[in-house]
Enzyme design. Structure first.
Site, PDB file in Angstrom:
ATOM      1  N   HIS A  27       0.276  -7.269 -86.536  1.00 10.97           N
ATOM      2  CA  HIS A  27      -0.462  -8.519 -86.656  1.00 10.97           C
ATOM      3  C   HIS A  27      -0.812  -8.878 -88.099  1.00 10.97           C
ATOM      4  O   HIS A  27      -1.599  -9.792 -88.335  1.00 10.97           O
ATOM      5  CB  HIS A  27      -1.718  -8.467 -85.786  1.00 10.97           C
ATOM      6  CG  HIS A  27      -1.403  -8.471 -84.329  1.00 10.97           C
ATOM      7  ND1 HIS A  27      -1.201  -7.309 -83.620  1.00 10.97           N
ATOM      8  CD2 HIS A  27      -1.220  -9.479 -83.464  1.00 10.97           C
ATOM      9  CE1 HIS A  27      -0.919  -7.620 -82.361  1.00 10.97           C
ATOM     10  NE2 HIS A  27      -0.922  -8.933 -82.239  1.00 10.97           N
ATOM     11  N   HIS A  34       6.730  -8.607 -81.270  1.00 17.07           N
ATOM     12  CA  HIS A  34       6.435  -7.488 -80.376  1.00 17.07           C
ATOM     13  C   HIS A  34       6.170  -8.001 -78.966  1.00 17.07           C
ATOM     14  O   HIS A  34       5.849  -9.163 -78.747  1.00 17.07           O
ATOM     15  CB  HIS A  34       5.248  -6.670 -80.893  1.00 17.07           C
ATOM     16  CG  HIS A  34       3.980  -7.450 -81.043  1.00 17.07           C
ATOM     17  ND1 HIS A  34       3.739  -8.274 -82.129  1.00 17.07           N
ATOM     18  CD2 HIS A  34       2.892  -7.543 -80.252  1.00 17.07           C
ATOM     19  CE1 HIS A  34       2.553  -8.837 -81.993  1.00 17.07           C
ATOM     20  NE2 HIS A  34       2.018  -8.410 -80.855  1.00 17.07           N
ATOM     21  N   CYS A  69      -4.971 -10.859 -71.793  1.00 17.56           N
ATOM     22  CA  CYS A  69      -3.777 -10.683 -72.637  1.00 17.56           C
ATOM     23  C   CYS A  69      -3.737  -9.243 -73.125  1.00 17.56           C
ATOM     24  O   CYS A  69      -4.756  -8.556 -73.134  1.00 17.56           O
ATOM     25  CB  CYS A  69      -3.831 -11.580 -73.865  1.00 17.56           C
ATOM     26  SG  CYS A  69      -3.860 -13.322 -73.528  1.00 17.56           S
ATOM     27  N   HIS A  71      -0.907  -5.843 -74.789  1.00 19.56           N
ATOM     28  CA  HIS A  71       0.383  -5.299 -75.214  1.00 19.56           C
ATOM     29  C   HIS A  71       0.695  -4.028 -74.430  1.00 19.56           C
ATOM     30  O   HIS A  71      -0.148  -3.131 -74.398  1.00 19.56           O
ATOM     31  CB  HIS A  71       0.346  -4.911 -76.694  1.00 19.56           C
ATOM     32  CG  HIS A  71      -0.145  -5.983 -77.601  1.00 19.56           C
ATOM     33  ND1 HIS A  71      -1.450  -6.020 -78.047  1.00 19.56           N
ATOM     34  CD2 HIS A  71       0.473  -7.050 -78.135  1.00 19.56           C
ATOM     35  CE1 HIS A  71      -1.596  -7.068 -78.834  1.00 19.56           C
ATOM     36  NE2 HIS A  71      -0.453  -7.719 -78.903  1.00 19.56           N
ATOM     37  N   GLU A  89     -10.813  -5.348 -69.086  1.00 24.16           N
ATOM     38  CA  GLU A  89     -11.477  -6.563 -69.549  1.00 24.16           C
ATOM     39  C   GLU A  89     -12.342  -7.228 -68.497  1.00 24.16           C
ATOM     40  O   GLU A  89     -13.440  -7.699 -68.793  1.00 24.16           O
ATOM     41  CB  GLU A  89     -10.440  -7.585 -70.046  1.00 24.16           C
ATOM     42  CG  GLU A  89      -9.756  -7.182 -71.324  1.00 24.16           C
ATOM     43  CD  GLU A  89      -8.882  -8.282 -71.902  1.00 24.16           C
ATOM     44  OE1 GLU A  89      -9.129  -9.469 -71.622  1.00 24.16           O
ATOM     45  OE2 GLU A  89      -7.945  -7.943 -72.645  1.00 24.16           O
ATOM     46  N   GLU A 116      -0.223 -13.637 -84.829  1.00 22.91           N
ATOM     47  CA  GLU A 116       0.383 -13.316 -83.539  1.00 22.91           C
ATOM     48  C   GLU A 116       1.853 -13.709 -83.640  1.00 22.91           C
ATOM     49  O   GLU A 116       2.166 -14.826 -84.049  1.00 22.91           O
ATOM     50  CB  GLU A 116      -0.260 -14.120 -82.399  1.00 22.91           C
ATOM     51  CG  GLU A 116      -1.712 -13.824 -82.169  1.00 22.91           C
ATOM     52  CD  GLU A 116      -1.950 -12.558 -81.369  1.00 22.91           C
ATOM     53  OE1 GLU A 116      -0.992 -11.794 -81.107  1.00 22.91           O
ATOM     54  OE2 GLU A 116      -3.111 -12.323 -81.010  1.00 22.91           O
ATOM     55  N   GLU A 118       4.667 -13.000 -80.886  1.00 20.18           N
ATOM     56  CA  GLU A 118       4.796 -12.276 -79.631  1.00 20.18           C
ATOM     57  C   GLU A 118       5.905 -12.801 -78.732  1.00 20.18           C
ATOM     58  O   GLU A 118       6.133 -13.999 -78.633  1.00 20.18           O
ATOM     59  CB  GLU A 118       3.459 -12.289 -78.886  1.00 20.18           C
ATOM     60  CG  GLU A 118       2.390 -11.561 -79.680  1.00 20.18           C
ATOM     61  CD  GLU A 118       1.096 -11.346 -78.953  1.00 20.18           C
ATOM     62  OE1 GLU A 118       0.443 -10.327 -79.242  1.00 20.18           O
ATOM     63  OE2 GLU A 118       0.722 -12.180 -78.118  1.00 20.18           O
TER      64      GLU A 118
END
EC number: 5.3.3.2
Length: 178
Positions: A27, A34, A69, A71, A89, A116, A118
């Site tokens: 980032h 990614h 959201c 990864h 979360e 970002e 992505e």
């Protein structure tokens, strides 16, 4: 261990794995492409769950985004990572998710200078009641259910209140319901 030190899977423009980097490294400008995911939760009335990102987030803090959201770690199934993050979360456990598309975007956060970049898998699941959620305040500042048409209107009127990926995520979701 800080989330910034976790590994993410670097990908090529077609989504093929090409390596790994820490969240922090991926980032930093100009950003490393990614794998990521964005979870859309929809209630029985077809409303979309918005999450206001916590003030302590390193990217796009206090902006409104989709339900969750994150990864996947290198080699982790996207749906497994999404289930893990929903639990962390929102306190949501085992919501069946299905992928409705991929959205690739790049955006710089003017507040933090972070980027970002992505290859974002958009996943959709069903949720019925906001009272079922137990939010982590380090991740989530607020939640709101909103009708899709109203969300589209708000996104066009006040885009700076929303995460830069949200419009693409909403487009993938709405395309899957057409």
């Amino acid at each position: 261990m800080s989330r910034e030190s976790h590994l993410v899977e670097l990908v090529d423009s077609g989504g093929g794995a090409v390596g790994s980097a820490t969240v922090d490294a991926a980032h930093r400008a100009p950003g490393l492409l990614h794998r990521a995911f964005s979870v859309v939760l929809v209630d029985k009335d077809g409303r979309f769950l918005l999450q206001q990102r916590a003030a302590v987030k390193t990217r796009f803090a206090l902006r409104w985004a989709n339900a969750c959201c994150g990864h996947p770690t290198p080699g982790e199934k996207v749906t497994d990572a999404a289930q893990r993050r929903l639990a962390e979360e929102l306190g949501v456990r085992t919501v069946p998710l299905h992928e409705v598309g991929v959205y690739v975007y790049q955006a710089a956060d003017p507040s933090s200078g972070r980027v970002e970049f992505e290859y974002d898998h958009v996943l959709v699941g069903s949720a019925s009641d906001i009272s079922d959620f137990s939010v982590d305040p380090d991740e989530v500042a607020a939640l709101e259910w909103i009708a899709g048409d109203e969300l589209a209107s708000r996104l066009s009127q006040s885009p700076d209140l929303y995460a830069p990926w949200l419009a693409g995520v909403v487009s993938a979701w709405r395309g899957s319901t057409a």
